[in-house]
Design a protein around this motif. Structure first.
Motif, PDB file in Angstrom:
ATOM      1  N   ALA A 119       0.837  -1.209   0.000  1.00 41.72           N
ATOM      2  CA  ALA A 119       0.000   0.000   0.000  1.00 41.72           C
ATOM      3  C   ALA A 119       0.867   1.251   0.000  1.00 41.72           C
ATOM      4  O   ALA A 119       0.593   2.225  -0.699  1.00 41.72           O
ATOM      5  N   TRP A 120       1.943   1.225   0.800  1.00 47.52           N
ATOM      6  CA  TRP A 120       2.812   2.397   0.852  1.00 47.52           C
ATOM      7  C   TRP A 120       3.531   2.593  -0.485  1.00 47.52           C
ATOM      8  O   TRP A 120       3.694   3.720  -0.957  1.00 47.52           O
ATOM      9  N   ALA A 121       3.954   1.493  -1.089  1.00 47.48           N
ATOM     10  CA  ALA A 121       4.623   1.615  -2.387  1.00 47.48           C
ATOM     11  C   ALA A 121       3.658   2.143  -3.433  1.00 47.48           C
ATOM     12  O   ALA A 121       4.021   2.959  -4.283  1.00 47.48           O
ATOM     13  N   ASP A 122       2.393   1.702  -3.338  1.00 44.08           N
ATOM     14  CA  ASP A 122       1.414   2.149  -4.311  1.00 44.08           C
ATOM     15  C   ASP A 122       1.108   3.622  -4.153  1.00 44.08           C
ATOM     16  O   ASP A 122       0.757   4.307  -5.116  1.00 44.08           O
ATOM     17  N   ALA A 123       1.230   4.124  -2.919  1.00 43.50           N
ATOM     18  CA  ALA A 123       0.960   5.546  -2.696  1.00 43.50           C
ATOM     19  C   ALA A 123       2.086   6.410  -3.223  1.00 43.50           C
ATOM     20  O   ALA A 123       1.988   7.635  -3.196  1.00 43.50           O
TER      21      ALA A 123
ATOM     22  N   THR B 183      -3.148   0.553   4.622  1.00 49.71           N
ATOM     23  CA  THR B 183      -1.815   1.067   4.936  1.00 49.71           C
ATOM     24  C   THR B 183      -1.250   0.444   6.201  1.00 49.71           C
ATOM     25  O   THR B 183      -0.043   0.419   6.380  1.00 49.71           O
ATOM     26  N   TRP B 184      -2.106  -0.053   7.077  1.00 49.85           N
ATOM     27  CA  TRP B 184      -1.616  -0.708   8.290  1.00 49.85           C
ATOM     28  C   TRP B 184      -2.035  -2.167   8.285  1.00 49.85           C
ATOM     29  O   TRP B 184      -3.166  -2.493   7.941  1.00 49.85           O
ATOM     30  N   LEU B 185      -1.113  -3.046   8.689  1.00 46.08           N
ATOM     31  CA  LEU B 185      -1.435  -4.459   8.806  1.00 46.08           C
ATOM     32  C   LEU B 185      -1.226  -4.856  10.258  1.00 46.08           C
ATOM     33  O   LEU B 185      -0.249  -4.454  10.882  1.00 46.08           O
ATOM     34  N   LEU B 186      -2.138  -5.665  10.806  1.00 51.63           N
ATOM     35  CA  LEU B 186      -1.951  -6.124  12.168  1.00 51.63           C
ATOM     36  C   LEU B 186      -0.880  -7.205  12.196  1.00 51.63           C
ATOM     37  O   LEU B 186      -0.748  -7.965  11.237  1.00 51.63           O
ATOM     38  N   PRO B 187      -0.104  -7.304  13.293  1.00 51.02           N
ATOM     39  CA  PRO B 187       0.958  -8.317  13.319  1.00 51.02           C
ATOM     40  C   PRO B 187       0.395  -9.732  13.137  1.00 51.02           C
ATOM     41  O   PRO B 187       0.996 -10.562  12.478  1.00 51.02           O
ATOM     42  N   SER B 188      -0.745  -9.997  13.735  1.00 55.62           N
ATOM     43  CA  SER B 188      -1.403 -11.273  13.451  1.00 55.62           C
ATOM     44  C   SER B 188      -2.898 -10.981  13.423  1.00 55.62           C
ATOM     45  O   SER B 188      -3.376 -10.129  14.167  1.00 55.62           O
ATOM     46  N   PRO B 189      -3.623 -11.674  12.550  1.00 53.64           N
ATOM     47  CA  PRO B 189      -5.049 -11.332  12.392  1.00 53.64           C
ATOM     48  C   PRO B 189      -5.805 -11.503  13.713  1.00 53.64           C
ATOM     49  O   PRO B 189      -5.593 -12.462  14.447  1.00 53.64           O
TER      50      PRO B 189
ATOM     51  N   VAL C 198      -7.999  -1.859  -9.303  1.00 46.32           N
ATOM     52  CA  VAL C 198      -8.973  -1.907  -8.213  1.00 46.32           C
ATOM     53  C   VAL C 198      -8.402  -2.664  -7.027  1.00 46.32           C
ATOM     54  O   VAL C 198      -8.545  -2.282  -5.881  1.00 46.32           O
ATOM     55  N   LEU C 199      -7.706  -3.755  -7.330  1.00 47.83           N
ATOM     56  CA  LEU C 199      -7.166  -4.561  -6.241  1.00 47.83           C
ATOM     57  C   LEU C 199      -6.014  -3.857  -5.555  1.00 47.83           C
ATOM     58  O   LEU C 199      -5.914  -3.850  -4.344  1.00 47.83           O
ATOM     59  N   SER C 200      -5.081  -3.279  -6.358  1.00 50.55           N
ATOM     60  CA  SER C 200      -3.907  -2.682  -5.716  1.00 50.55           C
ATOM     61  C   SER C 200      -4.317  -1.469  -4.898  1.00 50.55           C
ATOM     62  O   SER C 200      -3.653  -1.111  -3.939  1.00 50.55           O
ATOM     63  N   ALA C 201      -5.426  -0.823  -5.258  1.00 54.57           N
ATOM     64  CA  ALA C 201      -5.863   0.323  -4.470  1.00 54.57           C
ATOM     65  C   ALA C 201      -6.503  -0.114  -3.165  1.00 54.57           C
ATOM     66  O   ALA C 201      -6.575   0.643  -2.213  1.00 54.57           O
ATOM     67  N   SER C 202      -7.007  -1.338  -3.124  1.00 57.85           N
ATOM     68  CA  SER C 202      -7.737  -1.737  -1.936  1.00 57.85           C
ATOM     69  C   SER C 202      -6.835  -2.483  -0.977  1.00 57.85           C
ATOM     70  O   SER C 202      -7.192  -3.542  -0.474  1.00 57.85           O
ATOM     71  N   ARG C 203      -5.641  -1.973  -0.773  1.00 55.29           N
ATOM     72  CA  ARG C 203      -4.773  -2.567   0.222  1.00 55.29           C
ATOM     73  C   ARG C 203      -4.621  -1.571   1.359  1.00 55.29           C
ATOM     74  O   ARG C 203      -4.410  -0.388   1.124  1.00 55.29           O
TER      75      ARG C 203
ATOM     76  N   ASP D 223       4.245 -12.337  -3.123  1.00 61.91           N
ATOM     77  CA  ASP D 223       3.360 -13.376  -2.594  1.00 61.91           C
ATOM     78  C   ASP D 223       1.974 -12.761  -2.434  1.00 61.91           C
ATOM     79  O   ASP D 223       1.842 -11.600  -2.065  1.00 61.91           O
ATOM     80  N   HIS D 224       0.927 -13.560  -2.707  1.00 61.66           N
ATOM     81  CA  HIS D 224      -0.417 -13.032  -2.549  1.00 61.66           C
ATOM     82  C   HIS D 224      -0.829 -12.946  -1.091  1.00 61.66           C
ATOM     83  O   HIS D 224      -1.707 -12.173  -0.737  1.00 61.66           O
ATOM     84  N   ARG D 225      -0.204 -13.769  -0.239  1.00 60.08           N
ATOM     85  CA  ARG D 225      -0.600 -13.756   1.162  1.00 60.08           C
ATOM     86  C   ARG D 225      -0.179 -12.439   1.784  1.00 60.08           C
ATOM     87  O   ARG D 225       0.992 -12.075   1.723  1.00 60.08           O
ATOM     88  N   PRO D 226      -1.082 -11.685   2.381  1.00 58.23           N
ATOM     89  CA  PRO D 226      -0.737 -10.340   2.844  1.00 58.23           C
ATOM     90  C   PRO D 226       0.381 -10.336   3.872  1.00 58.23           C
ATOM     91  O   PRO D 226       1.219  -9.441   3.869  1.00 58.23           O
ATOM     92  N   GLU D 227       0.429 -11.341   4.752  1.00 60.32           N
ATOM     93  CA  GLU D 227       1.498 -11.299   5.752  1.00 60.32           C
ATOM     94  C   GLU D 227       2.869 -11.500   5.133  1.00 60.32           C
ATOM     95  O   GLU D 227       3.878 -11.157   5.730  1.00 60.32           O
ATOM     96  N   ARG D 228       2.930 -12.069   3.919  1.00 60.22           N
ATOM     97  CA  ARG D 228       4.223 -12.242   3.260  1.00 60.22           C
ATOM     98  C   ARG D 228       4.472 -11.224   2.173  1.00 60.22           C
ATOM     99  O   ARG D 228       5.552 -11.193   1.595  1.00 60.22           O
ATOM    100  N   ALA D 229       3.478 -10.411   1.873  1.00 62.49           N
ATOM    101  CA  ALA D 229       3.680  -9.415   0.826  1.00 62.49           C
ATOM    102  C   ALA D 229       4.460  -8.224   1.347  1.00 62.49           C
ATOM    103  O   ALA D 229       4.917  -7.398   0.572  1.00 62.49           O
ATOM    104  N   SER D 230       4.587  -8.120   2.656  1.00 63.73           N
ATOM    105  CA  SER D 230       5.311  -7.001   3.244  1.00 63.73           C
ATOM    106  C   SER D 230       6.433  -7.601   4.069  1.00 63.73           C
ATOM    107  O   SER D 230       6.183  -8.285   5.051  1.00 63.73           O
ATOM    108  N   CYS D 231       7.682  -7.412   3.649  1.00 66.20           N
ATOM    109  CA  CYS D 231       8.817  -8.054   4.328  1.00 66.20           C
ATOM    110  C   CYS D 231       9.633  -7.015   5.075  1.00 66.20           C
ATOM    111  O   CYS D 231       9.819  -5.903   4.587  1.00 66.20           O
TER     112      CYS D 231
END
Lengths: 250, 491
Positions: free
Chosen positions: A91-95, B417-423, B410-415, B380-388
């Motif tokens: 998301a940050w990269a996209d922004a 900005t904050w991800l929780l450490p674990s769902p 549409v998909l890349s916009a719907s991500r 990776d499509h899995r959100p926890e692995r898409a951010s390293c």
């Protein structure tokens, strides 16, 4: 005194007429929201501390800053000090933010966190430092002392960087040396931005705007051509209209 | 050929004095166990009345709190090696003398801006290392040493740069400067021969017959009539230097002075080898079997003492000294080739990236490890692995973020900005998930199914939802059991 002499004095900032905005020497970092730019004294985020008082994350307080941060990220770096959650890289990269110049500091003691913030602001290599007071608190209710805030403000001024401090709403009654203090609240019409302290201007101004980028609005209003609940296929396939891959995990 | 001699007068005292705060009296004594005598005393001790040759017990009676150090030839040798290693940055030909170093500088004069500037730089550099040197120049090594020794008693004496005039300049120097047997010098003095010029005037055969070959040999070598080859000093492959403090230091800011001297030595050594280093180790010895180590890491190879000092200061800021420090050692093992950055007049991208790298180094020095990190986008499509997360802050390769296909903007916009450490599992009320109130789902589900190829398969339907507080959340429903989870927030 004749008017021309008085005006000349006002222009040289030797005299301030109350009620008139003081022209700022250094232009601020444009926020990319015209109504907010007009309300801010420097025409943008100033090279000083801007306090953003909000009680919950996720109402758009970061999206308000992201366009300005993308501009900063083109030639300077950004440091996040103890954010409440993990930043999500796609998301940050996209922004538009350059991830090579984004540093995140995890939970640290208030003294260390403030020292690192000051170091980053003063170095000149950083264009913006975002600090979350909740991450620096060792005990709930602990606040950053005003003396430390003054030092941060001087560091921001000398390094020509913007310091953005996120605090709890109840800090609005405590005095603070920040140049701009903003309260954020979500209303039905959008995000309500109340600027109740601005250096060089008097009075409180309220601006309501929608902080989320247009692409997110499109995503929220997107409806697929076919109602999806009947077909267990992935969304991509529904848009492209191609046959599904055999990637079903079942 | 032009030789510069850097001599350290009172070498035992100078070696003990390194790292000492300037307001403490210090004497160096010899090794006798019965009645040790004072060899050298520092100015503060001399003012109190201590003279070299008096007994240490008497000296202790004269001055309260006197620090007495035994002479240590090994430490003196190590100090000379350190000075020689530092001096190698000015010339490749450095020779060791028992009390100093000699440098052959004729080829280096143009690079360092002339003899006067080079001499000044040598003096200031040696002062940074903690040594007070006497410097002089001559066309032959022995003459340079003689001039430097003579300067200790006659500071106005100047060396010579031209070989033809050397003999005339050497003539008035006393014979005591040579290290001959005292009987030889005494006999010559009885004959009325006290200066070099007078000895040269005597008939050669007679002098050789009476005193042996050595005096005339030395005169000839000093004149330049006989060649005087010297063995050059070779630097050690690893840098290791140690300063033993004469008095214990129990405050960290006092420790910075000897650390600065060690870093100045390191800079000279690195510049001589044209290499830089990315890792330093400072060891503070606090007594038998007790020490604490400070490891400094840099993002890119550096060689400047100022940069190292800044990082050491940041690191020492967070340390607490439990016991007084008795000795400090600096060790550097790995060297890398060093390319000095181009300095341009106008700040631009190159200097900005240098400033950013220095800031990264300082932040990692200031905070404990693993507390500063940078992000990259994972494939990776899995959100926890898409951010390293990466704790090595220097990006070695420029990451190309994969360009999304235009249909899926549409998909890349719907991500979020904050991800929780674990769902976070959400309670369900009335068939709808709850987070700060009743969540209203705003979008159609986005299905992410990935990870069947390793041990972490995910199969989820993601929605963007809003709650009464106004927060925009990224929630998902797991296919395995149909539970709802909160995974991110649109800040």
């Amino acid at each position: 005194m004749s008017d021309s002499v008085f005006d000349a004095l006002c222009e040289q900032l030797a005299v301030w007429k109350g009620g008139h905005p003081v022209p700022q020497r250094v232009p601020g970092l444009s926020t990319r929201f015209t109504s907010l730019d007009e309300a801010l004294p420097a025409g943008g985020w100033p090279s000083a501390i801007t306090e953003l008082l909000t009680d919950c994350t996720g109402i758009g307080e970061l999206s308000l800053l992201l366009p300005a941060l993308a501009e900063v990220s083109r030639d300077r770096g950004i440091v996040l000090v103890t954010p409440p959650w993990q930043p999500y890289a796609p998301a940050w990269a996209d922004a538009g933010i350059d991830l090579d110049r984004l540093l995140i500091l995890l939970s640290c003691a208030m003294r260390d966190g403030l020292a690192c913030a000051e170091m980053s602001l003063r170095s000149g290599a950083c264009g913006a430092v975002l600090i979350w007071e909740s991450g620096l608190q060792a005990l709930p209710g602990q606040t950053i002392p005003n003396l430390a805030l003054r030092r941060l403000q001087l560091a921001a001024d000398s390094g020509n960087a913007a310091a953005l401090l996120f605090r709890a709403r109840r800090q609005s009654v405590q005095p603070s040396p920040a140049a701009v203090r903003i309260q954020l609240q979500r209303r039905a019409a959008g995000l309500e931005v109340t600027l109740f302290k601005r250096r060089g201007r008097s009075g409180t101004q309220q601006v309501t705007l929608d902080p989320y980028p247009a692409s997110l609005q499109t995503a929220l209003s997107y409806r697929p051509r076919q109602p999806l609940h009947r077909f267990p296929w992935p969304l991509q396939q529904a848009i492209r209209g191609t046959s599904p891959s055999s990637l079903s995990a079942r | 050929m032009l030789w510069i001699a850097m001599l350290l007068p009172e070498l035992p005292l100078q070696v003990s004095h390194r790292g000492l705060l300037p307001d403490l009296p210090l004497v160096v004594c010899d090794h006798q166990t019965q009645r040790p005598l004072v060899l050298c005393a520092n100015p503060l001790a001399r003012n109190a009345g201590i003279v070299p040759g008096m007994a240490v017990a008497a000296a202790r009676a004269l001055v309260d709190g006197l620090i007495v150090q035994e002479q240590d030839p090994a430490r003196e040798q190590a100090a000379l090696h350190a000075l020689a290693g530092w001096a190698l940055q000015f010339t490749p030909t450095v020779t060791l003398e028992p009390d100093g170093v000699l440098l052959e500088v004729q080829p280096s004069l143009r690079l360092f801006g002339g003899l006067a500037r080079l001499g000044k730089r040598l003096e200031q550099g040696a002062a940074q290392l903690g040594f007070a040197v006497s410097i002089s120049v001559a066309p032959t090594p022995l003459a340079a040493r003689l001039f430097a020794l003579a300067r200790l008693s006659q500071p106005a004496l100047r060396g010579s740069t031209a070989l033809p005039r050397l003999a005339a300049k050497l003539a008035p120097l006393p014979l005591a400067l040579f290290d001959w047997l005292p009987e030889t010098v005494a006999t010559l003095a009885q004959l009325g021969v006290t200066t070099i010029g007078q000895l040269r005037d005597l008939p050669r055969d007679g002098v050789i017959h009476r005193f042996g070959r050595q005096p005339l040999d030395d005169l000839d070598r000093a004149d330049g009539s006989v060649p005087d080859p010297r063995v050059t000093f070779a630097p050690p492959p690893r840098f290791y230097s140690r300063i033993e403090l004469a008095a214990e230091l129990d405050r960290l800011d006092w420790v910075l002075l000897p650390v600065q001297q060690l870093l100045a030595e390191l800079e000279g050594y690195l510049r001589a080898r044209q290499h830089g280093t990315q890792a330093l180790r400072l060891v503070f010895e606090q007594g038998r079997d007790r020490q604490f180590t400070v490891d400094i890491a840099l993002g890119a190879p550096g060689c400047r003492a100022d940069d190292f000092m800044r990082l050491v200061r940041e690191r020492l800021d967070r340390c607490v000294l439990e016991a007084p420090v008795q000795a400090i050692a600096l060790a550097v093992d790995a060297l890398q080739p060093y390319v000095p950055p181009n300095r341009l007049l106008v700040a631009d991208a190159a200097s900005q990236s240098l400033a950013w790298r220095q800031l990264c180094d300082r932040l990692t020095a200031r905070l404990p490890a693993e507390q500063v990190y940078r992000l990259t986008v994972g494939n990776d499509h899995r959100p926890e692995r898409a951010s390293c997360r990466h704790t090595d802050l220097q990006a070695t390769t420029r990451q190309r973020v994969s360009v999304p296909v235009s249909d899926i903007d549409v998909l890349s916009a719907s991500r979020p900005t904050w991800l929780l450490p674990s769902p976070r599992p959400l309670p369900v009320a009335g068939g709808q998930p709850q987070f700060g109130g009743h969540l209203t789902l705003l979008t159609e589900p986005e299905r992410i199914e990935a990870g069947w190829w390793d041990d972490d398969p995910v199969s989820r339907d993601y929605y963007i939802a809003r709650n009464p507080r106004g927060q925009l959340c990224w929630v998902y429903r797991d296919h395995a059991a149909g539970h709802w989870y909160l995974h991110g927030l649109f800040g």
